[in-house]
Design an enzyme around this catalytic site. Structure first.
Site, PDB file in Angstrom:
ATOM      1  N   TYR A 189       0.863  -1.184   0.000  1.00 43.74           N
ATOM      2  CA  TYR A 189       0.000   0.000   0.000  1.00 43.74           C
ATOM      3  C   TYR A 189       0.894   1.226   0.000  1.00 43.74           C
ATOM      4  O   TYR A 189       1.461   1.603   1.028  1.00 43.74           O
ATOM      5  CB  TYR A 189      -0.890  -0.050   1.243  1.00 43.74           C
TER       6      TYR A 189
ATOM      7  N   LYS B 186      -1.135  -1.275  -4.271  1.00 44.16           N
ATOM      8  CA  LYS B 186      -2.220  -0.300  -4.304  1.00 44.16           C
ATOM      9  C   LYS B 186      -1.550   1.050  -4.474  1.00 44.16           C
ATOM     10  O   LYS B 186      -0.870   1.550  -3.583  1.00 44.16           O
ATOM     11  CB  LYS B 186      -3.063  -0.335  -3.031  1.00 44.16           C
TER      12      LYS B 186
END
Length: 285
Positions: free
Chosen positions: A134, A162
């Protein structure tokens, strides 16, 4: 075929009037997402207000969803800034079956690139499931450089990112090299990421009109770019509205207006303003 592709919804955490986790509403929203055809759910991420949940509550949410959702369609958020505590939570999570973990850089510390390699490397070595990195420096204060991501991609457990890094050059390099599945994390970048070869998105705004987000991905995959572009521009005002105030307040308000949850957040998060609520009501007309 990418390990993680399509639309993954970072699920909100509904609360009851007294501030407890509302498991009935949680199931209601999850069922709504899967009825729309989303690929999966990400639980206890930033949209799920994980920072306001105890570790026990996070595990209870995961356990509840595993009663209703196939494990291969659930990703769990994992974040913190104490490595030993994060590894302990990882061990507890991995006692359950799931598709993967969404792992953020340690917030507040702002480590060096070597420090980030140490952090993610330790989590990867302890992983029994795939990891999604992330990359969200505006929340963590830690920027993952391209070379760091390339090195992390060499670990067999690190399979996707992400992408909230805010660096188009880095995004394009990741897409061109194909070392990681790239999931758009900034919802307004969904169409661009898909057209450049991204595998999908983890999109908070897909809580609303999820069928259209799913259709957008399908159209890009089929080469129907004119249709996909039209869908994206139809969704863009909604996407912008969902981030007009700090996430997930607008998302929760719109879900509440749809009768799916109560419009409650835990402090310091605040409910949507009256002006935004009026704009959200107009969105539903």
């Amino acid at each position: 075929m990418p390990v993680f592709s399509g639309i993954w919804v970072p699920l909100v955490t509904p609360f009851t009037a007294d501030g407890a986790v509302d498991f009935v509403a949680l199931r209601r929203v999850a069922e709504r997402m899967f009825a729309a055809g989303v690929a999966g759910l990400v639980v206890c991420g930033s949209t799920g207000e994980a920072a306001a949940l105890s570790k026990g509550e996070q595990l209870a949410i995961l356990d509840a969803l595993l009663e209703w959702v196939p494990c291969e369609r659930l990703v769990m958020g994992l974040a913190g800034n104490n490595l030993d505590e994060v590894l302990a939570q990882q061990r507890e999570i991995q006692r359950r079956p799931l598709a993967g973990l969404l792992v953020a850089a340690p917030y507040y510390i702002r480590p060096s690139q070597q420090g980030l390699l140490t952090w993610f490397g330790a989590i990867a070595e302890a992983a029994s499931v795939p990891l999604i990195i992330y990359d969200i420096p505006y929340r963590t204060g830690a920027r993952l450089e391209l070379e760091t991501l390339r090195e992390l991609a060499g670990h067999p457990r690190v399979v996707a990112i992400k992408d909230c890094g805010g660096d188009p050059d880095k995004t394009q390099a990741l897409l061109a090299e194909g070392l990681l599945d790239v999931l758009a994390g900034e919802d307004a970048q969904l169409f661009t990421t898909l057209c450049l070869g991204g595998s999908g998105a983890i999109a908070a705004s897909a809580h609303v009109q999820p069928e259209q987000f799913v259709r957008l991905v399908e159209c890009v995959a089929a080469g129907e770019l004119q249709v996909a572009r039209a869908i994206f521009y139809q969704l863009l005002p909604l996407i912008r509205l969902m981030f007009a105030e700090p996430n997930p307040a607008p998302v929760k308000s719109l879900l509440a207006l749809q009768g799916l949850i109560s419009d409650g957040l835990r402090p310091p998060m605040q409910a949507s303003s009256a002006a935004l609520l009026q704009r959200l009501r107009e969105q539903l007309v």
